[in-house]
Design a protein around this motif. Structure first.
Motif, PDB file in Angstrom:
ATOM      1  N   ALA A 224       1.009  -1.573   0.099  1.00 49.01           N
ATOM      2  CA  ALA A 224      -0.098  -0.163  -0.006  1.00 49.01           C
ATOM      3  C   ALA A 224       1.018   1.332   0.383  1.00 49.01           C
ATOM      4  CB  ALA A 224      -1.256  -0.157   1.623  1.00 49.01           C
ATOM      5  N   GLN A 225       2.244   0.687   1.148  1.00 49.19           N
ATOM      6  CA  GLN A 225       3.045   2.899   0.764  1.00 49.19           C
ATOM      7  C   GLN A 225       3.755   2.513  -0.591  1.00 49.19           C
ATOM      8  OE1 GLN A 225       5.714   2.800   4.408  1.00 49.19           O
ATOM      9  NE2 GLN A 225       6.620   3.420   3.851  1.00 49.19           N
ATOM     10  N   ALA A 226       3.973   0.996  -1.144  1.00 46.30           N
ATOM     11  CA  ALA A 226       4.592   1.480  -2.714  1.00 46.30           C
ATOM     12  C   ALA A 226       3.752   2.199  -3.275  1.00 46.30           C
ATOM     13  CB  ALA A 226       5.013   0.275  -2.685  1.00 46.30           C
TER      14      ALA A 226
ATOM     15  N   ALA B  14      -6.529  10.874   0.342  1.00 44.22           N
ATOM     16  CA  ALA B  14      -8.312  10.484   0.625  1.00 44.22           C
ATOM     17  C   ALA B  14      -7.994   9.497   1.012  1.00 44.22           C
ATOM     18  CB  ALA B  14      -9.369  10.518  -0.221  1.00 44.22           C
ATOM     19  N   LEU B  15      -7.414   8.054   0.264  1.00 42.64           N
ATOM     20  CA  LEU B  15      -6.888   6.879   1.577  1.00 42.64           C
ATOM     21  C   LEU B  15      -6.387   6.808   2.838  1.00 42.64           C
ATOM     22  CD1 LEU B  15      -6.767   5.394  -2.273  1.00 42.64           C
ATOM     23  CD2 LEU B  15      -8.805   5.537  -0.836  1.00 42.64           C
ATOM     24  N   ALA B  16      -5.944   7.929   2.644  1.00 45.52           N
ATOM     25  CA  ALA B  16      -5.105   8.173   3.704  1.00 45.52           C
ATOM     26  C   ALA B  16      -5.853   7.907   4.977  1.00 45.52           C
ATOM     27  CB  ALA B  16      -3.615   8.324   3.635  1.00 45.52           C
TER      28      ALA B  16
ATOM     29  N   PHE C 236      -9.198   1.081   7.840  1.00 47.11           N
ATOM     30  CA  PHE C 236      -9.622   0.451   5.943  1.00 47.11           C
ATOM     31  C   PHE C 236      -8.246   0.473   5.388  1.00 47.11           C
ATOM     32  CE2 PHE C 236     -11.062   0.226   1.707  1.00 47.11           C
ATOM     33  CZ  PHE C 236     -10.699  -1.761   1.286  1.00 47.11           C
ATOM     34  N   CYS C 237      -7.442  -0.212   4.809  1.00 47.44           N
ATOM     35  CA  CYS C 237      -6.571   0.276   3.760  1.00 47.44           C
ATOM     36  C   CYS C 237      -6.853  -0.433   2.886  1.00 47.44           C
ATOM     37  CB  CYS C 237      -5.083  -0.607   4.708  1.00 47.44           C
ATOM     38  SG  CYS C 237      -3.791  -0.319   3.706  1.00 47.44           S
ATOM     39  N   ALA C 238      -6.681   0.894   1.903  1.00 53.69           N
ATOM     40  CA  ALA C 238      -7.696  -0.133   0.404  1.00 53.69           C
ATOM     41  C   ALA C 238      -6.506  -0.466  -0.242  1.00 53.69           C
ATOM     42  CB  ALA C 238      -7.865   1.410  -0.017  1.00 53.69           C
ATOM     43  N   GLY C 239      -5.079   0.032  -0.226  1.00 51.09           N
ATOM     44  CA  GLY C 239      -3.722  -0.907  -0.587  1.00 51.09           C
ATOM     45  C   GLY C 239      -3.756  -1.975  -0.496  1.00 51.09           C
ATOM     46  N   CYS C 240      -3.770  -2.562   1.282  1.00 50.07           N
ATOM     47  CA  CYS C 240      -4.063  -3.662   1.708  1.00 50.07           C
ATOM     48  C   CYS C 240      -5.005  -4.537   0.784  1.00 50.07           C
ATOM     49  CB  CYS C 240      -4.178  -3.698   2.947  1.00 50.07           C
ATOM     50  SG  CYS C 240      -2.873  -2.359   3.921  1.00 50.07           S
TER      51      CYS C 240
ATOM     52  N   LEU D 132      -4.062  -7.456  -1.006  1.00 50.12           N
ATOM     53  CA  LEU D 132      -5.258  -9.350  -0.570  1.00 50.12           C
ATOM     54  C   LEU D 132      -5.836  -9.790  -2.072  1.00 50.12           C
ATOM     55  CD1 LEU D 132      -5.832  -8.809   3.066  1.00 50.12           C
ATOM     56  CD2 LEU D 132      -3.843 -10.145   2.350  1.00 50.12           C
ATOM     57  N   GLN D 133      -6.306  -9.182  -2.291  1.00 45.87           N
ATOM     58  CA  GLN D 133      -7.220  -9.632  -3.444  1.00 45.87           C
ATOM     59  C   GLN D 133      -6.341 -10.633  -4.361  1.00 45.87           C
ATOM     60  OE1 GLN D 133     -10.741  -9.677  -3.597  1.00 45.87           O
ATOM     61  NE2 GLN D 133     -10.145  -9.422  -1.223  1.00 45.87           N
ATOM     62  N   LEU D 134      -5.289  -8.657  -4.913  1.00 48.32           N
ATOM     63  CA  LEU D 134      -4.098 -10.084  -6.047  1.00 48.32           C
ATOM     64  C   LEU D 134      -3.700 -11.309  -5.833  1.00 48.32           C
ATOM     65  CD1 LEU D 134      -2.841  -6.988  -7.231  1.00 48.32           C
ATOM     66  CD2 LEU D 134      -4.970  -7.861  -8.515  1.00 48.32           C
ATOM     67  N   ALA D 135      -3.598 -11.212  -4.163  1.00 49.15           N
ATOM     68  CA  ALA D 135      -2.659 -12.025  -3.419  1.00 49.15           C
ATOM     69  C   ALA D 135      -3.433 -13.733  -4.204  1.00 49.15           C
ATOM     70  CB  ALA D 135      -2.193 -12.394  -2.698  1.00 49.15           C
TER      71      ALA D 135
END
Length: 138
Positions: free
Chosen positions: A78-80, A110-112, A120-124, A128-131
């Motif tokens: 998410a940070q990347a 906004a996501l931060a 809720f971490c959208a990047g996380c 997880l969905q991609l994994a």
């Protein structure tokens, strides 16, 4: 593995403060620096500027640790992703595409804010969905 939630919150507050400052002061280079800081932190958390601030200044003095057993990989992803979007925002702004640049920057902010307020971490979630789909290895 352990993740200190207050270290993550420090990242989120840092992103918010710097994106708002960059917008109000019209300083696209501040987005560039923030994007570089996030990307650097995703590559090596030991040298992440926001994490250094947390561990060397805030932790134990102003903020109590909130460590929980959790995999840090989704957070680094998410940070990347946030760093990449802020770098793209800076490039767009330097290139004169102000609408695109500020839209990307405000999306990251906004996501931060969503993560900071609601956990809720959208990047996380994306990680997880991609994994789950086999696009990324866990």
């Amino acid at each position: 593995m352990m993740v200190d939630r207050n270290a993550l919150r420090t990242n989120q507050v840092g992103i918010l403060v710097l994106v708002v400052a960059a917008f109000l002061l019209d300083l696209p280079w501040l987005l560039l620096l923030t994007g570089l800081a996030l990307t650097l932190g995703a590559l090596d958390p030991r040298v992440a500027p926001f994490q250094l601030l947390y561990h060397r200044v805030l932790k134990g003095r102003l903020v109590r640790p909130d460590a929980r057993p959790e995999d840090p990989t989704p957070h680094r992803f998410a940070q990347a992703l946030g760093g990449t979007f802020l770098l793209a925002a800076a490039v767009a702004l330097f290139g004169g595409a102000y609408g695109v640049g500020w839209t990307l920057a405000w999306l990251v902010a906004a996501l931060a804010l969503v993560n900071l307020l609601f956990g809720f971490c959208a990047g996380c979630f994306l990680y997880l969905q991609l994994a789950r789909l086999g696009v990324l290895r866990r």
